[in-house]
Design a protein around this motif. Structure first.
Motif, PDB file in Angstrom:
ATOM      1  N   GLY A  21      -9.174   3.178  78.675  1.00  0.00           N
ATOM      2  CA  GLY A  21      -7.914   3.111  77.966  1.00  0.00           C
ATOM      3  C   GLY A  21      -8.155   2.965  76.484  1.00  0.00           C
ATOM      4  N   ALA A  22      -7.117   3.088  75.692  1.00  0.00           N
ATOM      5  CA  ALA A  22      -7.279   2.947  74.248  1.00  0.00           C
ATOM      6  C   ALA A  22      -7.671   1.530  73.900  1.00  0.00           C
ATOM      7  N   SER A  23      -8.499   1.407  72.887  1.00  0.00           N
ATOM      8  CA  SER A  23      -8.975   0.098  72.456  1.00  0.00           C
ATOM      9  C   SER A  23      -7.857  -0.671  71.770  1.00  0.00           C
ATOM     10  N   ALA A  24      -7.610  -1.874  72.223  1.00  0.00           N
ATOM     11  CA  ALA A  24      -6.583  -2.705  71.586  1.00  0.00           C
ATOM     12  C   ALA A  24      -6.944  -2.984  70.142  1.00  0.00           C
ATOM     13  N   GLN A  25      -8.247  -3.146  69.874  1.00  0.00           N
ATOM     14  CA  GLN A  25      -8.678  -3.422  68.512  1.00  0.00           C
ATOM     15  C   GLN A  25      -8.395  -2.224  67.608  1.00  0.00           C
ATOM     16  N   GLN A  26      -8.664  -1.004  68.109  1.00  0.00           N
ATOM     17  CA  GLN A  26      -8.353   0.180  67.321  1.00  0.00           C
ATOM     18  C   GLN A  26      -6.859   0.319  67.101  1.00  0.00           C
ATOM     19  N   LYS A  27      -6.082   0.060  68.134  1.00  0.00           N
ATOM     20  CA  LYS A  27      -4.632   0.170  67.998  1.00  0.00           C
ATOM     21  C   LYS A  27      -4.123  -0.741  66.892  1.00  0.00           C
ATOM     22  N   GLU A  28      -4.605  -1.967  66.933  1.00  0.00           N
ATOM     23  CA  GLU A  28      -4.070  -2.974  66.022  1.00  0.00           C
ATOM     24  C   GLU A  28      -4.499  -2.731  64.588  1.00  0.00           C
ATOM     25  N   TYR A  29      -5.751  -2.316  64.405  1.00  0.00           N
ATOM     26  CA  TYR A  29      -6.289  -2.292  63.056  1.00  0.00           C
ATOM     27  C   TYR A  29      -6.345  -0.919  62.416  1.00  0.00           C
ATOM     28  N   SER A  30      -5.964   0.143  63.136  1.00  0.00           N
ATOM     29  CA  SER A  30      -6.134   1.430  62.486  1.00  0.00           C
ATOM     30  C   SER A  30      -4.954   2.371  62.636  1.00  0.00           C
ATOM     31  N   TRP A  31      -4.537   2.640  63.856  1.00  0.00           N
ATOM     32  CA  TRP A  31      -3.668   3.780  64.083  1.00  0.00           C
ATOM     33  C   TRP A  31      -2.196   3.492  63.882  1.00  0.00           C
ATOM     34  N   THR A  32      -1.811   2.251  63.643  1.00  0.00           N
ATOM     35  CA  THR A  32      -0.391   1.928  63.493  1.00  0.00           C
ATOM     36  C   THR A  32       0.125   2.130  62.072  1.00  0.00           C
ATOM     37  N   ASN A  33      -0.765   2.288  61.118  1.00  0.00           N
ATOM     38  CA  ASN A  33      -0.319   2.370  59.719  1.00  0.00           C
ATOM     39  C   ASN A  33      -1.183   3.388  58.974  1.00  0.00           C
ATOM     40  N   LEU A  34      -0.998   4.663  59.325  1.00  0.00           N
ATOM     41  CA  LEU A  34      -1.814   5.718  58.724  1.00  0.00           C
ATOM     42  C   LEU A  34      -1.412   5.962  57.274  1.00  0.00           C
ATOM     43  N   PRO A  35      -2.337   6.486  56.464  1.00  0.00           N
ATOM     44  CA  PRO A  35      -2.015   6.781  55.069  1.00  0.00           C
ATOM     45  C   PRO A  35      -0.865   7.772  54.941  1.00  0.00           C
ATOM     46  N   LYS A  36      -0.144   7.667  53.853  1.00  0.00           N
ATOM     47  CA  LYS A  36       0.957   8.582  53.555  1.00  0.00           C
ATOM     48  C   LYS A  36       0.488   9.572  52.486  1.00  0.00           C
ATOM     49  N   ILE A  37       0.758  10.850  52.714  1.00  0.00           N
ATOM     50  CA  ILE A  37       0.327  11.893  51.790  1.00  0.00           C
ATOM     51  C   ILE A  37       1.564  12.522  51.159  1.00  0.00           C
ATOM     52  N   ALA A  38       1.657  12.461  49.840  1.00  0.00           N
ATOM     53  CA  ALA A  38       2.797  13.062  49.137  1.00  0.00           C
ATOM     54  C   ALA A  38       2.755  14.580  49.282  1.00  0.00           C
ATOM     55  N   LYS A  39       3.928  15.198  49.421  1.00  0.00           N
ATOM     56  CA  LYS A  39       4.018  16.624  49.692  1.00  0.00           C
ATOM     57  C   LYS A  39       4.318  17.428  48.432  1.00  0.00           C
ATOM     58  N   THR A  40       3.952  18.707  48.510  1.00  0.00           N
ATOM     59  CA  THR A  40       4.304  19.636  47.440  1.00  0.00           C
ATOM     60  C   THR A  40       5.750  20.108  47.625  1.00  0.00           C
ATOM     61  N   ALA A  41       6.322  20.650  46.558  1.00  0.00           N
ATOM     62  CA  ALA A  41       7.657  21.249  46.611  1.00  0.00           C
ATOM     63  C   ALA A  41       7.712  22.349  45.556  1.00  0.00           C
ATOM     64  N   PHE A  42       7.948  23.603  45.996  1.00  0.00           N
ATOM     65  CA  PHE A  42       7.926  24.742  45.086  1.00  0.00           C
ATOM     66  C   PHE A  42       9.298  25.400  45.011  1.00  0.00           C
ATOM     67  N   LYS A  43       9.612  25.910  43.843  1.00  0.00           N
ATOM     68  CA  LYS A  43      10.802  26.731  43.715  1.00  0.00           C
ATOM     69  C   LYS A  43      10.635  28.000  44.538  1.00  0.00           C
ATOM     70  N   LYS A  44      11.754  28.595  44.955  1.00  0.00           N
ATOM     71  CA  LYS A  44      11.701  29.816  45.752  1.00  0.00           C
ATOM     72  C   LYS A  44      11.516  31.060  44.889  1.00  0.00           C
ATOM     73  N   ASP A  45      11.635  30.919  43.572  1.00  0.00           N
ATOM     74  CA  ASP A  45      11.459  32.062  42.680  1.00  0.00           C
ATOM     75  C   ASP A  45      10.089  32.700  42.935  1.00  0.00           C
ATOM     76  N   THR A  46      10.076  34.027  43.128  1.00  0.00           N
ATOM     77  CA  THR A  46       8.842  34.713  43.513  1.00  0.00           C
ATOM     78  C   THR A  46       8.510  35.812  42.513  1.00  0.00           C
ATOM     79  N   ILE A  47       7.243  35.838  42.112  1.00  0.00           N
ATOM     80  CA  ILE A  47       6.735  36.903  41.236  1.00  0.00           C
ATOM     81  C   ILE A  47       5.701  37.695  42.019  1.00  0.00           C
ATOM     82  N   ASN A  48       5.950  38.982  42.195  1.00  0.00           N
ATOM     83  CA  ASN A  48       4.997  39.872  42.849  1.00  0.00           C
ATOM     84  C   ASN A  48       3.973  40.333  41.814  1.00  0.00           C
ATOM     85  N   ILE A  49       2.687  40.294  42.173  1.00  0.00           N
ATOM     86  CA  ILE A  49       1.651  40.672  41.189  1.00  0.00           C
ATOM     87  C   ILE A  49       1.760  42.136  40.785  1.00  0.00           C
TER      88      ILE A  49
END
Length: 554
Positions: A21-49
């Motif tokens: 089964g999953a380790s209680a120690q791993q559950k408690e100390y690692s997987w409950t609070n994963l890092p948060k990664i900020a996301k990108t956001a782009f305008k829809k304006d498109t330039i074709n090369i």
């Protein structure tokens, strides 16, 4: 359907059926609070090369057209620069803030094999200032950038890389030699040019020395192979869906970046590509690698933070990394930390990954002189098959070679070392729910006499391998519910000069010749519990001054 998720759900069900089964120690100390990664956001304006004069004829060099489109898009506040269907030959591309470079499904962004198009620039090599040819794709001090789409980006790496004759078929070797370049005096290595050979033979040519200008390195320019995609000191990055292949050196190299998302990316390098790492995440924080597929000539997913004194001076660990639902095929290591980890690495979470045919599966490597601390590493739900070397490896004797050529070799000590700032540290690793079907060895933990590897905890692991486990110069090691189905059982587990080793619920090949070999006068406090030792022909032997009281059975 998410195939990776389904696959690893099946793995979890199988392990649960075996009483794991999953380790209680791993559950408690690692997987409950994963890092948060900020996301990108782009305008829809498109330039074709195409608007900037690009031509998909496979001949025209579109460097200026593509870069002009990127600059114009950024100057207007950002958006999408579209690479449409076709073959687009180009030189180096420089990204700009707020721009998403979108490579369409049927597009091939082909970087030219004309090396004169890549000027020498001041770059970085393993944490040291270095002359480099300009990367095919680069960006520095940018915010909100992307490379997306289902198209292909090809780095023309074959014209940059040296290669040994033993890594090619006879016909491949003949064709390569006929194409030009230089063959070594012993006839065993092909070099791209005399310029490359000059750099290869020049001592410390790879480093940009104080007082030297880039022009001082022009005579050996070809030696300074570029990494394919280099992003330096950038924030909020998205790489998604693209295939990046055939890199001159490392393929993807984010350096000193924050908030990086790599999703559903394919990296394809030839198995014999020199330094052909898939991705090297160096001194970055807040990283998500999700759903990617890597087939590399060197390490697959690799965590770095600079080398030796330069890395320690930088003092930027790679931290807050999530790697999940990734597949690694041929590579020197599936998931790797080191050996350039002098700035440290911490808070790293690896889950639901599969490694097939890699030299090593989970590979943590360092050596004297690096310094740095690697800690708080959490790994679970890993499936491996056909691993050439060790399934799980912690090695402080890294010798700079792949396992196929011989991992770092531990030799008889001729000098006594004292721990100092240059002594690396590995501690606090939690590895849970791993299955490996086929490897030369199951587990290698090899610390230094002056600095033991500390706090390695394996739980719910099945290793079908040739050899079992070797634990050397280690402290506070726990193996719980670990099954060694090994062919070589003389012995199954070696413990050398280590202490506080807890072996709980160990399973092993029925009729094993010898279960434990206890070695070294500094070995003590080995505790064996919930383990049926009667299935082995011999339970334990003692070597090299080991005390018979060093191990106890409960």
């Amino acid at each position: 359907m998410n195939i990776n998720a389904t696959k690893n759900t099946c793995l979890a069900i199988m392990l649960a059926a075996c009483g794991f089964g999953a380790s209680a120690q791993q559950k408690e100390y690692s997987w409950t609070n994963l890092p948060k990664i900020a996301k990108t956001a782009f305008k829809k304006d498109t330039i074709n090369i195409l608007k900037y004069g690009a031509k998909a004829d496979g001949i025209t060099l579109n460097t200026k057209s593509i870069n002009d489109a990127i600059t114009a898009c950024s100057n207007k506040g950002g958006g999408v620069v579209l690479i449409p269907q076709g073959i687009w030959m180009t030189g180096p591309i420089v990204l700009k803030s707020n721009v998403n470079l979108h490579v369409s499904r049927a597009a091939l962004l082909q970087f030219t094999d004309d090396k004169s198009q890549y000027p020498l620039v001041a770059g970085n090599y393993e944490g040291h200032p270095s002359p480099r040819n300009q990367s095919p794709i680069s960006g520095t001090n940018l915010t909100n950038i992307g490379i997306t789409g289902e198209g292909i980006i090809d780095g023309a790496g074959g014209v940059w890389r040296a290669i040994g004759k033993d890594r090619l078929s006879e016909s491949e070797w003949r064709n390569l030699v006929a194409s030009g370049g230089v063959v070594s005096e012993n006839g065993k290595t092909w070099y791209p040019s005399a310029s490359y050979v000059k750099g290869q033979s020049e001592k410390d040519a790879i480093y940009l020395k104080p007082g030297k200008a880039l022009s001082d390195y022009e005579s050996m320019k070809d030696f300074f192979r570029p990494n394919m995609v280099v992003l330096t000191n950038c924030k909020r990055i998205l790489l998604q869906d693209v295939t990046v292949q055939n890199s001159p050196a490392w393929c993807l190299h984010p350096l000193l970046c924050e908030d990086l998302t790599l999703r559903n990316v394919h990296v394809r390098n030839p198995w014999n590509a020199q330094n052909g790492d898939a991705i090297d995440i160096e001194s970055c924080r807040n990283v998500l690698l999700e759903g990617n597929t890597f087939d590399a000539g060197d390490d697959g997913i690799c965590i770095k933070s600079g080398r030796d004194e330069e890395g320690r001076k930088r003092g930027k660990p790679t931290e807050n990394v999530i790697a999940r639902n990734n597949v690694v095929y041929r590579a020197h290591g599936g998931f790797v930390i080191g050996s350039e980890m002098s700035g440290g690495a911490k808070n790293i979470f690896v889950t639901d990954c599969t490694f097939i045919g890699t030299d090593i599966g989970l590979r943590f490597k360092t050596t004297r002189g690096r310094g740095g601390v690697v800690e708080k590493i959490y790994v679970k739900n890993i499936a491996m098959r056909d691993i050439l070397g060790s399934a799980i490896l912690f090695d402080m004797y890294y010798g700079g070679k792949s396992v196929a050529e011989g991992e770092g070799t531990k030799t008889t000590a001729t000098k006594t070392y004292t721990a100092d700032v240059s002594t690396p540290q590995f501690k606090d690793f939690y590895v849970n729910n791993v299955v490996c079907n086929g490897a030369a060895s199951g587990l290698l933990i090899r610390g230094l006499p002056e600095m033991a590897i500390k706090g390695i905890h394996l739980e719910n692991v099945i290793l079908k391998t040739t050899k079992g486990a070797e634990i050397s110069e280690a402290s506070n090691i726990t193996l719980k519910n670990v099954h060694f189905e090994s062919k070589d059982t003389k012995p199954v587990i070696i413990v050398e000069n280590s202490n506080n080793v807890k072996l709980d619920g160990i399973k092993y090949t029925n009729g094993a010749d010898l279960l434990f070999s206890v070695t070294g006068e500094r070995t003590k406090d080995i505790s064996v519990s919930n383990t049926d030792v009667s299935k082995a022909k011999d339970k334990v032997d003692f070597k090299s001054g080991a005390d018979s009281k060093a191990i106890s059975f409960k």
